[in-house]
Design a protein around this motif. Structure first.
Motif, PDB file in Angstrom:
ATOM      1  N   LEU A 258       0.697  -1.199  -0.076  1.00 39.19           N
ATOM      2  CA  LEU A 258      -0.105   0.057   0.010  1.00 39.19           C
ATOM      3  C   LEU A 258       0.829   1.273   0.149  1.00 39.19           C
ATOM      4  O   LEU A 258       1.636   1.346   0.940  1.00 39.19           O
ATOM      5  CB  LEU A 258      -0.794   0.034   1.214  1.00 39.19           C
ATOM      6  N   ASP A 259       0.882   1.971  -0.983  1.00 36.95           N
ATOM      7  CA  ASP A 259       1.589   3.196  -1.192  1.00 36.95           C
ATOM      8  C   ASP A 259       0.877   4.353  -0.248  1.00 36.95           C
ATOM      9  O   ASP A 259      -0.498   4.642  -0.284  1.00 36.95           O
ATOM     10  CB  ASP A 259       1.417   3.661  -2.541  1.00 36.95           C
ATOM     11  N   SER A 260       1.538   5.103   0.457  1.00 36.86           N
ATOM     12  CA  SER A 260       0.864   6.103   1.187  1.00 36.86           C
ATOM     13  C   SER A 260      -0.087   7.294   0.689  1.00 36.86           C
ATOM     14  O   SER A 260      -0.830   7.851   1.070  1.00 36.86           O
ATOM     15  CB  SER A 260       1.794   7.038   2.146  1.00 36.86           C
ATOM     16  N   GLY A 261       0.418   7.364  -0.825  1.00 40.11           N
ATOM     17  CA  GLY A 261      -0.475   8.371  -1.629  1.00 40.11           C
ATOM     18  C   GLY A 261      -1.844   7.715  -1.936  1.00 40.11           C
ATOM     19  O   GLY A 261      -2.815   8.718  -2.407  1.00 40.11           O
ATOM     20  N   VAL A 262      -1.804   6.374  -1.920  1.00 42.09           N
ATOM     21  CA  VAL A 262      -3.238   5.840  -2.234  1.00 42.09           C
ATOM     22  C   VAL A 262      -4.232   6.162  -1.038  1.00 42.09           C
ATOM     23  O   VAL A 262      -5.514   6.551  -1.389  1.00 42.09           O
ATOM     24  CB  VAL A 262      -3.083   4.489  -2.447  1.00 42.09           C
ATOM     25  N   ASP A 263      -3.838   5.767   0.126  1.00 43.83           N
ATOM     26  CA  ASP A 263      -4.809   6.148   1.405  1.00 43.83           C
ATOM     27  C   ASP A 263      -3.951   6.112   2.398  1.00 43.83           C
ATOM     28  O   ASP A 263      -3.531   5.161   3.177  1.00 43.83           O
ATOM     29  CB  ASP A 263      -5.622   4.839   1.528  1.00 43.83           C
ATOM     30  N   LEU A 264      -3.608   7.584   2.887  1.00 45.11           N
ATOM     31  CA  LEU A 264      -2.560   8.016   3.996  1.00 45.11           C
ATOM     32  C   LEU A 264      -3.281   7.535   5.219  1.00 45.11           C
ATOM     33  O   LEU A 264      -2.393   6.949   6.188  1.00 45.11           O
ATOM     34  CB  LEU A 264      -2.442   9.567   4.071  1.00 45.11           C
ATOM     35  N   THR A 265      -4.577   7.394   5.297  1.00 43.85           N
ATOM     36  CA  THR A 265      -5.183   7.149   6.927  1.00 43.85           C
ATOM     37  C   THR A 265      -4.905   5.572   6.675  1.00 43.85           C
ATOM     38  O   THR A 265      -4.691   5.173   8.091  1.00 43.85           O
ATOM     39  CB  THR A 265      -6.693   7.403   6.889  1.00 43.85           C
ATOM     40  N   LEU A 266      -5.480   4.818   5.907  1.00 45.50           N
ATOM     41  CA  LEU A 266      -5.181   3.176   6.165  1.00 45.50           C
ATOM     42  C   LEU A 266      -3.612   3.001   6.255  1.00 45.50           C
ATOM     43  O   LEU A 266      -3.194   2.109   7.043  1.00 45.50           O
ATOM     44  CB  LEU A 266      -5.597   2.507   4.676  1.00 45.50           C
ATOM     45  N   TRP A 267      -2.805   3.719   5.368  1.00 47.16           N
ATOM     46  CA  TRP A 267      -1.389   3.257   5.785  1.00 47.16           C
ATOM     47  C   TRP A 267      -0.823   3.567   7.264  1.00 47.16           C
ATOM     48  O   TRP A 267      -0.060   2.720   7.708  1.00 47.16           O
ATOM     49  CB  TRP A 267      -0.561   4.312   4.889  1.00 47.16           C
ATOM     50  N   ALA A 268      -1.580   4.758   7.781  1.00 48.45           N
ATOM     51  CA  ALA A 268      -0.963   4.992   9.215  1.00 48.45           C
ATOM     52  C   ALA A 268      -1.739   3.838  10.208  1.00 48.45           C
ATOM     53  O   ALA A 268      -1.284   3.506  11.038  1.00 48.45           O
ATOM     54  CB  ALA A 268      -1.703   6.278   9.510  1.00 48.45           C
ATOM     55  N   ARG A 269      -3.009   3.457   9.736  1.00 47.23           N
ATOM     56  CA  ARG A 269      -3.696   2.319  10.569  1.00 47.23           C
ATOM     57  C   ARG A 269      -3.071   0.867  10.696  1.00 47.23           C
ATOM     58  O   ARG A 269      -2.937   0.415  11.621  1.00 47.23           O
ATOM     59  CB  ARG A 269      -5.115   2.236  10.043  1.00 47.23           C
ATOM     60  N   LEU A 270      -2.348   0.828   9.306  1.00 47.93           N
ATOM     61  CA  LEU A 270      -1.619  -0.536   9.209  1.00 47.93           C
ATOM     62  C   LEU A 270      -0.436  -0.497  10.155  1.00 47.93           C
ATOM     63  O   LEU A 270      -0.141  -1.480  10.774  1.00 47.93           O
ATOM     64  CB  LEU A 270      -1.247  -0.668   7.720  1.00 47.93           C
ATOM     65  N   ARG A 271       0.138   0.646  10.298  1.00 46.10           N
ATOM     66  CA  ARG A 271       1.466   0.693  11.144  1.00 46.10           C
ATOM     67  C   ARG A 271       0.900   0.753  12.756  1.00 46.10           C
ATOM     68  O   ARG A 271       1.552   0.014  13.583  1.00 46.10           O
ATOM     69  CB  ARG A 271       2.015   2.185  11.077  1.00 46.10           C
ATOM     70  N   LEU A 272      -0.336   1.011  12.941  1.00 41.94           N
ATOM     71  CA  LEU A 272      -0.743   1.160  14.311  1.00 41.94           C
ATOM     72  C   LEU A 272      -1.155  -0.371  14.575  1.00 41.94           C
ATOM     73  O   LEU A 272      -0.622  -0.816  15.701  1.00 41.94           O
ATOM     74  CB  LEU A 272      -2.103   1.864  14.214  1.00 41.94           C
ATOM     75  N   ALA A 273      -1.742  -0.990  13.762  1.00 40.67           N
ATOM     76  CA  ALA A 273      -1.839  -2.438  13.932  1.00 40.67           C
ATOM     77  C   ALA A 273      -0.800  -3.371  14.131  1.00 40.67           C
ATOM     78  O   ALA A 273      -0.418  -4.388  14.839  1.00 40.67           O
ATOM     79  CB  ALA A 273      -2.829  -3.009  12.553  1.00 40.67           C
ATOM     80  N   ALA A 274       0.359  -2.985  13.188  1.00 39.86           N
ATOM     81  CA  ALA A 274       1.663  -3.551  13.119  1.00 39.86           C
ATOM     82  C   ALA A 274       2.217  -3.469  14.542  1.00 39.86           C
ATOM     83  O   ALA A 274       2.865  -4.214  15.299  1.00 39.86           O
ATOM     84  CB  ALA A 274       2.613  -3.189  12.171  1.00 39.86           C
ATOM     85  N   ALA A 275       2.173  -2.125  15.076  1.00 40.36           N
ATOM     86  CA  ALA A 275       2.868  -1.754  16.402  1.00 40.36           C
ATOM     87  C   ALA A 275       1.933  -2.696  17.518  1.00 40.36           C
ATOM     88  O   ALA A 275       2.851  -3.367  18.423  1.00 40.36           O
ATOM     89  CB  ALA A 275       2.609  -0.496  16.773  1.00 40.36           C
TER      90      ALA A 275
END
Length: 410
Positions: A258-275
């Motif tokens: 997932l490129d951050s330019g496609v959906d930055l909110t989902l990109w951030a949520r994935l990092r929260l999920a990974a953490a």
């Protein structure tokens, strides 16, 4: 209300809805100049004129009532969709509460927009109310696509508040609607995503694994947010089944694709999920968890909502605890609890687990143990079997630690 300029705006809307010119509406009773000033708000209507307009337009007097910011449902919906501002969404909520239109498709669209607005703001009770009506409207329209979407979104909202049993029924129904009507991939995938998350929450891991594998197969070859969320779901199920390596692989792949330019909110949520995944590992992978949280924090500085910022602060609290920074963990926990908690039911419970563990470390052993027991019983009563099992495991570990400390002191 008949105060200007609200009356004039509503009068013009009613005239245009009937495809009448000002001359046609004015007739012989009033001048077009006077009617124009009425519509512009420049003149206050008299009782005689109001009675005349009611008769010619074929409406009740109440048809001139309008919310302060005014407008028909179609107008308010168009403004809300095109601007997506809080002000336009609040106006849509006000209009929807007062309109008497029976255009179900317009009502559906308005409710859909409002439910997304409530969800972003973490207004869970209001979101649930909106989604309940959305299901009712969808059933009146009898369109499988809308019935499916309404149900799986309501199921997601219920799951986030801990109402797993009803969420499971709704998610299953949405999935059956999607399969029975052979709906397109986005609807079938959305239903499966929801069903998997609810089954995992309910501890029905074999069912969740079968459905998430079906979901991954369904979206194979797609490079969109649905494919990303499918991998995220696969990671969640694998983690709860004890396959931590498989879970990390799925989540790392999702973040990579997932490129951050496609959906930055989902990109951030994935990092929260990974953490979250790294911090729940045994032992906790704190270094990688910290890296993911920093990446998420950088993104949320640009697009963060109150809900996402609370999720970030929640995970930072867990990180401090796992790094042995108990004073920091307590301060972060207290900061979170100064405001209304907007995070999901599971995250709220995990915060209370952390609070109980801090109590034990702070010397309030009996209080902390009692809180853990209460949390376990509540989760079990609400059919959150997976969460209840996690709480009982932590309680057993805490009891063993306390016992060991007492043996050492003796």
């Amino acid at each position: 209300m008949l105060d200007q300029p609200a009356f004039g705006r509503r009068l013009k809307e009613l005239r245009l809805e009937r495809d009448l010119s000002q001359a046609a509406l004015a007739g012989k009773e009033i001048s077009t100049g006077y009617l124009s000033r009425l519509e512009s708000g420049g003149r206050q209507p008299t009782e005689r004129v109001v009675n005349y307009l009611v008769q010619v337009l074929g409406v009740e007097r109440s048809a001139f009532d309008t919310p302060p910011s005014g407008g028909s449902l179609a107008q308010a919906l168009s403004l809300a969709i095109s601007t997506e501002s809080d002000e336009s969404s609040e106006n849509l909520i006000a209009v929807l509460a007062q309109v008497r239109e029976e255009n179900l498709f317009l009502r559906w669209q308005a409710l859909w927009h409002i439910s997304r607005y409530r969800q972003r703001r973490g207004e869970r009770a209001e979101e649930l109310t909106c989604l309940e009506e959305l299901v009712q409207v969808a059933d009146k329209l009898a369109l499988p696509e809308l019935q499916c979407r309404a149900r799986f979104h309501l199921a997601r909202s219920l799951r986030s508040t801990g109402e797993v049993s009803r969420a499971l029924d709704l998610a299953l129904h949405a999935y059956q609607l999607a399969k029975g009507a052979a709906l397109a991939v986005p609807d079938t995938g959305g239903a499966l995503l929801t069903l998997v998350s609810v089954e995992a929450e309910a501890g029905r891991l074999p069912d969740a694994r079968a459905h998430v594998d079906e979901l991954v197969d369904l979206v194979a070859g797609r490079l969109d947010t649905l494919a990303t969320e499918a991998l995220w779901s696969a990671a969640t199920v694998r983690f709860r089944q004890g396959d931590h390596e498989g879970a990390r692989n799925c989540l790392e792949r999702a973040m990579k694709e997932l490129d951050s330019g496609v959906d930055l909110t989902l990109w951030a949520r994935l990092r929260l999920a990974a953490a979250s995944l790294h911090l729940q590992s045994t032992p906790p992978r704190t270094e990688r968890g910290r890296e993911c949280l920093q990446e998420a924090a950088d993104a949320l500085a640009l697009i963060g909502t109150d809900v996402l910022r609370q999720e970030l602060l929640t995970l930072q609290t867990h990180l401090a605890f796992h790094e042995g920074r108990y004073t920091d963990a307590r301060q972060l926990y207290d900061e979170l609890n100064r405001d209304e908690l907007l995070v999901t039911y599971r995250d709220q419970v995990r915060l209370r687990i952390l609070d109980s563990r801090l109590m034990i470390l702070e010397g309030r052993e009996q209080e902390g143990i009692r809180h853990l027991k209460e949390l376990g019983e509540q989760a079990q009563q609400q059919s959150n079997i997976d969460l209840a099992a996690e709480i009982w495991r932590i309680l057993a570990e805490c009891l063993e630690d306390v016992s060991q400390v007492r043996r050492t002191e003796a």
